[in-house]
Write an enzyme that holds these catalytic residues in place. Structure first.
Site, PDB file in Angstrom:
ATOM      1  N   ASP A  11       0.875  -1.172   0.000  1.00 16.08           N
ATOM      2  CA  ASP A  11       0.000   0.000   0.000  1.00 16.08           C
ATOM      3  C   ASP A  11       0.912   1.222   0.000  1.00 16.08           C
ATOM      4  O   ASP A  11       1.691   1.422   0.941  1.00 16.08           O
ATOM      5  CB  ASP A  11      -0.893   0.023   1.244  1.00 16.08           C
ATOM      6  CG  ASP A  11      -1.977  -1.037   1.194  1.00 16.08           C
ATOM      7  OD1 ASP A  11      -2.354  -1.464   0.084  1.00 16.08           O
ATOM      8  OD2 ASP A  11      -2.454  -1.446   2.268  1.00 16.08           O
ATOM      9  N   ASP A 130     -13.504  -3.170  -1.450  1.00 13.30           N
ATOM     10  CA  ASP A 130     -13.281  -2.873  -0.029  1.00 13.30           C
ATOM     11  C   ASP A 130     -14.642  -2.866   0.647  1.00 13.30           C
ATOM     12  O   ASP A 130     -15.497  -2.042   0.312  1.00 13.30           O
ATOM     13  CB  ASP A 130     -12.608  -1.511   0.145  1.00 13.30           C
ATOM     14  CG  ASP A 130     -11.247  -1.435  -0.540  1.00 13.30           C
ATOM     15  OD1 ASP A 130     -10.576  -2.487  -0.615  1.00 13.30           O
ATOM     16  OD2 ASP A 130     -10.866  -0.348  -0.998  1.00 13.30           O
TER      17      ASP A 130
END
Length: 261
Positions: A11, A130
């Site tokens: 990330d 998500d």
């Protein structure tokens, strides 16, 4: 039988790998280019590079950093973050990505998945979902539960059901689903297994389980209980809790087919 893949995830924000809990409280976790090289040498099956602030900041993916990461990475590389158009996909494939991941753009316009898949093939189109739990499963009542999609780096609720959306984007041409439980992200409490199982059972393409790995048993559970085709982790690898080799050995011992190097 297809081998189960173990995928470290980078990330990336402001050019650095970061890690947080529930998508917030980010801390520095290293240089993504160096990490890509290290994971390649360690025998990771794939690598996932996600520019986690691109959509929120209304910009494209950091192509220069993605290119430099790809140059150090000789395993399959998925790149996502700020991907909106066919041209974005083309540019990332040219930068060195093997697969490109849509997230917020696919929620806003699922047909962008179809356009990209028509142009480049489903095999290189991933949709990242998500999701947060809005109603936990209640088996005794026959309630399978419900999970809602959030976009813009987990900042924006959509009201969209995660399982139904997975079906939609696969029908549009997505070749893989990267499924992250926002409730479990960074908690080290294990995958959200009911969510993972619900999506895995709903679509005919591979599902990557993401969010919550804290032990090697969690990786096993993602496959044996969640039905995932691949398992993704960040913290346990970035901070040296376990190595890729230890993860693969543990999964092999549990009877899960993995590529041993």
């Amino acid at each position: 039988m297809l081998k189960t893949r173990i995928i470290p995830c980078l990330d990336v924000a402001e050019g650095r790998t970061v890690k947080g809990v529930n998508f917030v409280d980010l801390i520095d976790a290293g240089d993504p280019v160096e990490q890509a090289r290290a994971y390649d040498l360690a025998g990771a099956d794939e690598l996932c590079f996600l520019d986690i602030k691109a959509t929120h900041e209304n910009r494209g993916t950091m192509y220069d950093l993605a290119t430099r990461t790809a140059e150090q990475c000789f395993m399959p590389l998925t790149i996502g973050g700020g991907v909106r158009t066919v041209d974005d996909v083309r540019n990332l494939l040219l930068a060195g990505a093997d697969k490109v991941s849509f997230n917020s753009a696919a929620v806003a316009d699922p047909d962008c998945v179809a356009r990209a898949a028509d142009k480049f093939g489903s095999q290189c189109i991933v949709v990242a979902i998500d999701a947060k739990t809005v109603r936990p499963p209640a088996p005794l009542r026959g309630d399978p539960g419900r999970w809602e999609i959030f976009t813009h780096g987990g900042r924006k609720p959509t009201g969209i059901d995660a399982v139904e959306f997975a079906k939609t984007v696969v029908a549009k041409g997505a070749g893989e689903i990267l499924l992250t439980s926002m409730d479990r992200d960074g908690t080290k409490a294990g995958f959200n297994l009911p969510l993972t199982r619900a999506v895995s059972d709903a679509v005919p393409v591979p599902v990557i389980a993401s969010g919550g790995v804290g032990t090697l048993d969690h990786l096993v559970e993602g496959v044996t209980q969640g039905g995932a085709s691949a398992v993704l982790a960040a913290s346990i690898f970035h901070f040296g809790t376990y190595t890729i080799g230890e993860a693969k050995a543990h999964m092999a011992k549990a009877g899960i087919p993995v590529r041993l190097t």
